[in-house]
Structures are given as C-alpha cells and as structure tokens.
Design an enzyme around this catalytic site. Structure first.
Site, PDB file in Angstrom:
ATOM      1  N   ASP A  36      73.750 -31.168  12.246  1.00 55.68           N
ATOM      2  CA  ASP A  36      75.007 -31.903  12.063  1.00 55.68           C
ATOM      3  C   ASP A  36      75.850 -31.866  13.326  1.00 55.68           C
ATOM      4  O   ASP A  36      75.832 -30.877  14.066  1.00 55.68           O
ATOM      5  CB  ASP A  36      75.779 -31.260  10.883  1.00 55.68           C
ATOM      6  N   ARG A  49      78.378 -42.881  19.563  1.00 56.40           N
ATOM      7  CA  ARG A  49      77.709 -41.925  18.673  1.00 56.40           C
ATOM      8  C   ARG A  49      76.211 -41.823  18.946  1.00 56.40           C
ATOM      9  O   ARG A  49      75.627 -40.741  18.856  1.00 56.40           O
ATOM     10  CB  ARG A  49      77.920 -42.346  17.206  1.00 56.40           C
ATOM     11  N   ASN A  84      73.014 -41.366   4.450  1.00 53.25           N
ATOM     12  CA  ASN A  84      73.116 -41.955   5.794  1.00 53.25           C
ATOM     13  C   ASN A  84      72.927 -43.478   5.793  1.00 53.25           C
ATOM     14  O   ASN A  84      73.295 -44.145   6.751  1.00 53.25           O
ATOM     15  CB  ASN A  84      72.105 -41.324   6.760  1.00 53.25           C
ATOM     16  N   ARG A 209      78.545 -26.519   3.951  1.00 51.39           N
ATOM     17  CA  ARG A 209      78.055 -27.422   2.897  1.00 51.39           C
ATOM     18  C   ARG A 209      76.543 -27.497   2.974  1.00 51.39           C
ATOM     19  O   ARG A 209      75.970 -27.336   4.049  1.00 51.39           O
ATOM     20  CB  ARG A 209      78.563 -28.851   3.144  1.00 51.39           C
TER      21      ARG A 209
HETATM   22  C1  FPP Z   1      74.157 -35.616  12.097  1.00 53.50           C
HETATM   23  O1  FPP Z   1      75.057 -35.982  13.059  1.00 53.50           O
HETATM   24  C2  FPP Z   1      72.804 -35.995  12.385  1.00 53.50           C
HETATM   25  C3  FPP Z   1      72.079 -36.981  11.773  1.00 53.50           C
HETATM   26  C4  FPP Z   1      72.609 -38.160  11.075  1.00 53.50           C
HETATM   27  C5  FPP Z   1      70.654 -36.899  11.740  1.00 53.50           C
HETATM   28  C6  FPP Z   1      70.011 -36.113  12.837  1.00 53.50           C
HETATM   29  C7  FPP Z   1      69.311 -37.020  13.735  1.00 53.50           C
HETATM   30  C8  FPP Z   1      68.837 -36.667  14.945  1.00 53.50           C
HETATM   31  C9  FPP Z   1      68.932 -35.321  15.494  1.00 53.50           C
HETATM   32  C10 FPP Z   1      68.174 -37.686  15.747  1.00 53.50           C
HETATM   33  C11 FPP Z   1      66.905 -38.182  15.122  1.00 53.50           C
HETATM   34  C12 FPP Z   1      65.993 -37.088  14.687  1.00 53.50           C
HETATM   35  C13 FPP Z   1      64.651 -37.077  14.804  1.00 53.50           C
HETATM   36  C14 FPP Z   1      63.867 -35.953  14.255  1.00 53.50           C
HETATM   37  C15 FPP Z   1      63.902 -38.129  15.500  1.00 53.50           C
HETATM   38  P1  FPP Z   1      76.254 -36.858  12.552  1.00 53.50           P
HETATM   39  O2  FPP Z   1      76.029 -38.239  13.044  1.00 53.50           O
HETATM   40  O3  FPP Z   1      76.407 -36.726  11.086  1.00 53.50           O
HETATM   41  O4  FPP Z   1      77.435 -36.187  13.289  1.00 53.50           O
HETATM   42  P2  FPP Z   1      78.967 -36.177  12.812  1.00 53.50           P
HETATM   43  O5  FPP Z   1      79.004 -35.418  11.519  1.00 53.50           O
HETATM   44  O6  FPP Z   1      79.646 -35.476  13.928  1.00 53.50           O
HETATM   45  O7  FPP Z   1      79.377 -37.611  12.662  1.00 53.50           O
END
Ligand code: FPP
Length: 271
Positions: A36, A49, A84, A209
């Site tokens: 996260d 982002r 997501n 969480r």
């Molecule tokens: C959370 O950050 C992360 C994700 C939505 C998914 C994780 C994805 C990656 C690490 C890249 C793709 C992964 C692979 C294995 C190819 P967030 O966007 O929710 O961050 P925020 O809470 O700060 O908005």
C-alpha cells in the site's frame, strides 16, 4: 546522486546485519503482503500516481529477492483488489500494463529459480491477454518444486469465501448430500487450497487494516504494519518484519508460553 549511493550502502549494511540476526530455522513459511501507498508516495514527490506503481514494481522485485534470501516457501502479494476496479480507467489500464511487463520480464527468472507461480482472484475479470500471460506462467511453472509466488488479482476475501461456499453447495446439490459444511471443507474450496495459511501478513503505509485480503486464511496470522510507503520497501524492511515475528509467541488461542517483551512494534498481536 552521491547521497543516493550513500543511502543505498546504509540500507545494504542494515540488511546484512539484520539477516545475520534471523534464525533460519524459524522463518515464517508463508508471508503475505498488502502493498500500500504507491499513490501517496508519488503524490509526495509531485509525480503522477502511476509513477508510484512503477516504483512499486521495483519493491516487488526486492520483496521476491528477500523471500529467496530467507528461504521463505510461500510469498503472496496483493496486486489488485476487487475494489481497485473503482479507480479511474487510465490508472487501471496503466496497472495492467505494468503487470504485463512484469510477467514478461520475470518469466525467465521465475522458471530459472524453480519458483511455482500462481494467481488467485476472479481472474476471468482480467483483460484476456493478461489472463493468457498468467495462464502461460502458471502452466510453465506447474512442475516447479522450489519457492512459491502468488499474485492476488481482482481478489476479494469475502468473494473468495462466497465462491468457495457456492462451489460446495453445487457439489452438495449434485450429489444429493445434506447437512452442514465443516471449516475444512470450506478451506479446501478456496482459490489455492494447497497454500498453507500465512504466518505473517505485512502491510505498508502505516494503515491498520486488512482490506479484504485472505480473510479466511489470516485467522491466526501475525500482522506487521510498516510505516513506509510500498515503493520505499527494501529487503531490510522484510528482514526486520521477520525478526519481529520471531520474537512473538504464537498461541493459536491456547495459553502456553509467555508473551515476550516487544521492542519497536509495528503490529498488533492476537492470541
Ligand atoms: C497500493 O497503492 C497498490 C496497489 C493498488 C497495487 C500494488 C501494485 C503494484 C505494486 C504494481 C503492480 C504489481 C505487480 C505485481 C505487477 P495505492 O495506489 O493504493 O496507494 P495509495 O493508498 O497511496 O493511493
């Protein structure tokens, strides 16, 4: 630049010293990670982002390497949740583009390192070419006997439990069986029932969480909350979480053993 390489050296030194402290005979068998904070990491740097997700891929590589260094048998990463799908289409498209690239770039390494690759979730929701890439790597690595890497994609813990119950019910209706289901029967209908329950769940970005991740499987899992954003996650953070885990007393609801004094804690402990 010089500061960057000094920082890298510092974190390599810290990683090496933490690695020496870890008892190799008591590493968690299965580590699951909620990655996260990509968006916030990028925002804090005035970047879009998607740059956070791009940097997040490098952190994924470091996590896979750290799991190898520690001989952790199972690593499961929460890469895309069912929730997501609510994100802007451009971000979703970019995330799948990164996933495509990751799968293509890592294919050789995964096969060479004898890693068995899996994906869990409602995979039929994913773009067809991503489904094909996943299927290919799953099949190519099916006979691998080394470590295990699982990506959770279009994954939701409640949906997984509902899907398991629906399958059990169809089987029961088809066989005319009546009566109730046991927890073992539900467990055996999860997306990847052969995986052991996680011993350690790591979450970055300081949020306490579980976000619908592996709800059934984390009943007795130890939790480590790290106060860093996912793109900052380094091998040393993985090692530190494992070291902290080794100081815990897992009682599974029992009373044996004593709670050790806890140093700098990132997580809550549940008996
Ligand atoms: C959370 O950050 C992360 C994700 C939505 C998914 C994780 C994805 C990656 C690490 C890249 C793709 C992964 C692979 C294995 C190819 P967030 O966007 O929710 O961050 P925020 O809470 O700060 O908005």
């Amino acid at each position: 630049m010089a500061k960057d390489s000094a920082n890298q050296q510092k974190s390599a030194d810290r990683a090496a010293s933490l690695l020496r402290e870890i008892d190799p005979s008591r590493v968690p068998r299965h580590v699951a990670i909620i990655m996260d904070g990509n968006g916030r990491w990028a925002n804090g740097r005035g970047l879009p982002r998607i740059e956070g997700h791009r940097a997040g891929i490098e952190a994924v590589r470091r996590a896979v390497e750290a799991a190898r260094d520690l001989n952790i048998e199972y690593l499961t990463l929460y890469a895309f949740s069912m929730e997501n799908w609510k994100r802007p289409k451009t971000e979703i498209r970019a995330l799948f583009q990164l996933l495509r690239r990751y799968l293509k770039e890592e294919q050789n390494r995964i096969l060479k390192e004898n890693i068995r690759f899996r994906a869990i979730g409602r995979l039929s929701d994913l773009p067809p070419d991503v489904q094909r890439l996943l299927r290919q790597l799953i099949e190519q690595s099916e006979g691998n006997t080394g470590r295990n890497l699982t990506l959770a994609l279009s994954y939701g813990g409640r949906t997984e439990i509902a899907d398991a119950c629906s399958r059990l019910l169809s089987e029961a209706l088809a066989s005319g069986r009546t009566g109730s289901f046991t927890p073992e029967e539900i467990a055996s209908h999860m997306y990847a029932p052969e995986l052991p329950d996680p011993d350690l769940l790591i979450r970055t970005s300081g949020e306490f969480r579980v976000s619908n991740f592996l709800l059934w499987q984390i009943a007795y899992t130890e939790v480590a909350i790290l106060d860093i954003f996912w793109p900052e996650f380094g091998k040393e953070d993985f090692y530190e979480a494992v070291l902290d885990y080794q100081q815990r007393d897992r009682r599974y609801g029992g009373v044996q053993g004593q709670l050790p004094g806890r140093k700098k804690t990132h997580g809550g402990m549940v008996s």
